[in-house]
Write an enzyme that holds these catalytic residues in place. Structure first.
Site, PDB file in Angstrom:
ATOM      1  N   ARG A 107      49.495  39.930  44.665  1.00 54.02           N
ATOM      2  CA  ARG A 107      48.082  40.321  43.966  1.00 54.02           C
ATOM      3  C   ARG A 107      48.300  41.167  42.825  1.00 54.02           C
ATOM      4  O   ARG A 107      49.103  42.176  42.835  1.00 54.02           O
ATOM      5  CB  ARG A 107      47.624  41.209  44.963  1.00 54.02           C
ATOM      6  CG  ARG A 107      46.264  41.760  44.452  1.00 54.02           C
ATOM      7  CD  ARG A 107      45.301  42.343  45.492  1.00 54.02           C
ATOM      8  NE  ARG A 107      44.386  41.422  46.231  1.00 54.02           N
ATOM      9  CZ  ARG A 107      43.434  41.725  46.966  1.00 54.02           C
ATOM     10  NH1 ARG A 107      42.824  42.881  47.039  1.00 54.02           N
ATOM     11  NH2 ARG A 107      42.641  40.834  47.539  1.00 54.02           N
ATOM     12  N   HIS A 154      40.712  33.787  43.262  1.00 51.81           N
ATOM     13  CA  HIS A 154      41.191  34.366  44.465  1.00 51.81           C
ATOM     14  C   HIS A 154      40.967  33.364  45.523  1.00 51.81           C
ATOM     15  O   HIS A 154      40.091  33.100  46.362  1.00 51.81           O
ATOM     16  CB  HIS A 154      39.919  35.582  44.736  1.00 51.81           C
ATOM     17  CG  HIS A 154      40.308  36.360  45.996  1.00 51.81           C
ATOM     18  ND1 HIS A 154      41.527  36.306  46.634  1.00 51.81           N
ATOM     19  CD2 HIS A 154      39.767  37.367  46.472  1.00 51.81           C
ATOM     20  CE1 HIS A 154      41.694  37.168  47.544  1.00 51.81           C
ATOM     21  NE2 HIS A 154      40.503  37.950  47.538  1.00 51.81           N
ATOM     22  N   GLN A 181      40.793  33.972  49.653  1.00 49.67           N
ATOM     23  CA  GLN A 181      39.075  34.188  49.939  1.00 49.67           C
ATOM     24  C   GLN A 181      38.598  33.088  50.264  1.00 49.67           C
ATOM     25  O   GLN A 181      37.896  32.799  51.228  1.00 49.67           O
ATOM     26  CB  GLN A 181      38.606  35.019  48.878  1.00 49.67           C
ATOM     27  CG  GLN A 181      37.268  35.459  49.455  1.00 49.67           C
ATOM     28  CD  GLN A 181      37.111  36.223  50.717  1.00 49.67           C
ATOM     29  OE1 GLN A 181      37.906  37.362  50.682  1.00 49.67           O
ATOM     30  NE2 GLN A 181      36.268  35.957  51.883  1.00 49.67           N
ATOM     31  N   ASP A 204      29.455  39.185  45.057  1.00 53.48           N
ATOM     32  CA  ASP A 204      30.719  39.910  44.980  1.00 53.48           C
ATOM     33  C   ASP A 204      30.413  41.247  44.088  1.00 53.48           C
ATOM     34  O   ASP A 204      29.212  41.075  43.564  1.00 53.48           O
ATOM     35  CB  ASP A 204      31.849  38.945  44.272  1.00 53.48           C
ATOM     36  CG  ASP A 204      33.108  39.723  43.972  1.00 53.48           C
ATOM     37  OD1 ASP A 204      33.483  41.030  44.931  1.00 53.48           O
ATOM     38  OD2 ASP A 204      34.080  39.502  43.358  1.00 53.48           O
ATOM     39  N   CYS A 257      32.840  38.593  49.870  1.00 60.60           N
ATOM     40  CA  CYS A 257      34.187  38.407  50.157  1.00 60.60           C
ATOM     41  C   CYS A 257      34.618  39.807  50.552  1.00 60.60           C
ATOM     42  O   CYS A 257      35.635  39.936  51.370  1.00 60.60           O
ATOM     43  CB  CYS A 257      35.099  38.036  48.802  1.00 60.60           C
ATOM     44  SG  CYS A 257      34.487  39.232  47.515  1.00 60.60           S
ATOM     45  N   ARG A 292      39.914  35.337  57.100  1.00 66.32           N
ATOM     46  CA  ARG A 292      41.077  35.254  56.325  1.00 66.32           C
ATOM     47  C   ARG A 292      42.431  35.318  56.984  1.00 66.32           C
ATOM     48  O   ARG A 292      43.358  34.504  56.617  1.00 66.32           O
ATOM     49  CB  ARG A 292      41.203  36.777  55.767  1.00 66.32           C
ATOM     50  CG  ARG A 292      39.835  36.973  54.723  1.00 66.32           C
ATOM     51  CD  ARG A 292      40.052  36.254  53.295  1.00 66.32           C
ATOM     52  NE  ARG A 292      41.400  36.392  52.733  1.00 66.32           N
ATOM     53  CZ  ARG A 292      41.534  37.393  51.780  1.00 66.32           C
ATOM     54  NH1 ARG A 292      40.668  38.108  51.390  1.00 66.32           N
ATOM     55  NH2 ARG A 292      42.761  37.362  51.098  1.00 66.32           N
TER      56      ARG A 292
HETATM   57  N1  NVA Z   1      36.169  40.446  42.167  1.00 72.66           N
HETATM   58  C1  NVA Z   1      36.712  41.307  43.264  1.00 72.66           C
HETATM   59  C2  NVA Z   1      37.175  40.973  44.425  1.00 72.66           C
HETATM   60  C3  NVA Z   1      37.849  41.928  45.544  1.00 72.66           C
HETATM   61  C4  NVA Z   1      38.152  40.940  46.577  1.00 72.66           C
HETATM   62  C5  NVA Z   1      37.709  42.175  42.540  1.00 72.66           C
HETATM   63  O1  NVA Z   1      38.710  41.480  41.826  1.00 72.66           O
HETATM   64  O2  NVA Z   1      37.980  43.157  42.549  1.00 72.66           O
HETATM   65  N1   CP Z   2      38.280  40.412  49.946  1.00 70.61           N
HETATM   66  C1   CP Z   2      39.483  40.664  49.902  1.00 70.61           C
HETATM   67  O1   CP Z   2      40.376  40.114  49.140  1.00 70.61           O
HETATM   68  O2   CP Z   2      39.788  41.989  50.336  1.00 70.61           O
HETATM   69  P1   CP Z   2      40.801  43.146  49.976  1.00 70.61           P
HETATM   70  O3   CP Z   2      40.804  43.264  48.481  1.00 70.61           O
HETATM   71  O4   CP Z   2      40.480  44.221  51.022  1.00 70.61           O
HETATM   72  O5   CP Z   2      42.163  42.405  50.164  1.00 70.61           O
END
Ligand code: NVA
Ligand code: CP
Length: 311
Positions: A104, A131, A134, A226, A265, A293
């Protein structure tokens, strides 16, 4: 023997059939998890996190344990990566120890470089622009409610961000229509939009972008949102709060789509992108979605790492 892609970076690595196979496996794993308890016996997944996580971190870790393997949590800042060791060298070294790498991070280029130099499968656990993990869980949740994605209408209301991009790709691959409803300055990336529109022409999926909220979710089967401020955009949060006024998924908007399911998500900000009533209401499937997930990623790891990671 069926072939499978080496990595999951954007989901474009998967053909429609490969994606549907993966989702079918996810459903099987959810139903009979113990049948797969040795599927990745003795294997190890390195998990590099340069951003926070609850779901991704825990579901990959638990998933590996349930498949007979082990996950290593690696905080990017505590690796030599955080002190300037190149991602290419990190990829080569980790490949000598583990059978898969999940990361990540911020720039999508980082995941691409990691995959380029890795000898084992690389999984994108979220970048600024994608992502895909997800969306595997989202598709599994949609299949649990509608049986097949082809011809369904998904409406995403919010920022044209990583989630919007991955949802468009998932929709285009499975023949689902996808409408992104976002403010003018927060549209999805034009290059990604071009690719998914073209792909959608082949699968019968209509991908569109609009700024008009009112009437946008009529006839929707899935309404999705989101956060307005993603990780790494915290400095813009005040401006974003202002710019996204009118784009909240609330009871008034959901009344346009009384039969639709609501997905998010997570993490969610009740009172911003979603009202508490919708988030916790009867159309919401967000907890099933979060649970999926685990199952979808177990299917992903079995698919990518099943032969010991080396292909
Ligand atoms: N768009 C959000 C998704 C989190 C799972 C982010 O990147 O923070
Ligand atoms: N939706 C998702 O990816 O959650 P986290 O940021 O908690 O991993």
């Amino acid at each position: 023997m069926k072939t499978s892609p080496k990595h999951l970076l954007t989901m474009e690595e998967f053909s429609t059939d490969q994606l549907l196979d993966l989702l079918a496996l996810a459903a099987k794993i959810k139903k009979k998890p113990r049948k797969y308890k040795k599927a990745l016996n003795g294997q190890c997944l390195a998990m590099i996190f340069e951003k926070s996580s609850t779901r991704t971190r825990v579901s990959f870790d638990v998933g590996m344990t349930q498949l007979g393997g082990k996950a290593l949590f690696l905080n990017g800042n505590e690796l030599q990566l955080g002190r300037g060791e190149p991602i290419s060298d990190t990829a080569k070294v980790l490949s000598r120890y583990v059978q898969g790498i999940m990361i990540r991070t911020f720039a999508h280029k980082t995941v691409e470089t990691l995959a380029k130099y890795s000898e084992v499968p690389v999984i994108n656990g979220l970048t600024d622009s994608h992502h895909p993990c997800q969306v595997l869980a989202d598709l599994q949740t949609i299949l649990e409610n509608y049986k097949k994605p082809k011809g369904l209408q998904l409406v995403y209301v919010g920022d044209g961000n990583n989630m919007a991009h991955s949802l468009m790709i998932g929709a285009a691959k499975t023949g689902m229509h996808c409408r992104i409803v976002c403010p003018k300055d927060y549209q999805p990336d034009a290059a990604i939009l071009k690719i998914v529109k073209k792909e959608g022409e082949e699968t019968g999926s209509r991908i569109e972008v609009t700024q008009r909220v009112q009437g946008s979710v009529k006839r929707a089967d899935v309404v999705y949102t989101d956060v307005w401020t993603s990780m790494g955009q915290e400095a813009e949060s005040k401006k974003r709060l202002n710019d996204f006024q009118g784009f909240q998924v609330n009871e008034k908007l959901m009344a346009e789509a009384p039969e639709a399911i609501f997905l998010h998500c997570l993490p969610a900000h009740r009172g911003e992108e979603v009202s508490a009533g919708v988030m916790d209401g009867k159309q919401s499937r967000v907890w099933d979605q979060a649970e999926n997930r685990l199952h979808a990623q177990k299917a992903l790891m079995v698919t990518l790492m099943g032969s010991g990671g080396k292909k």
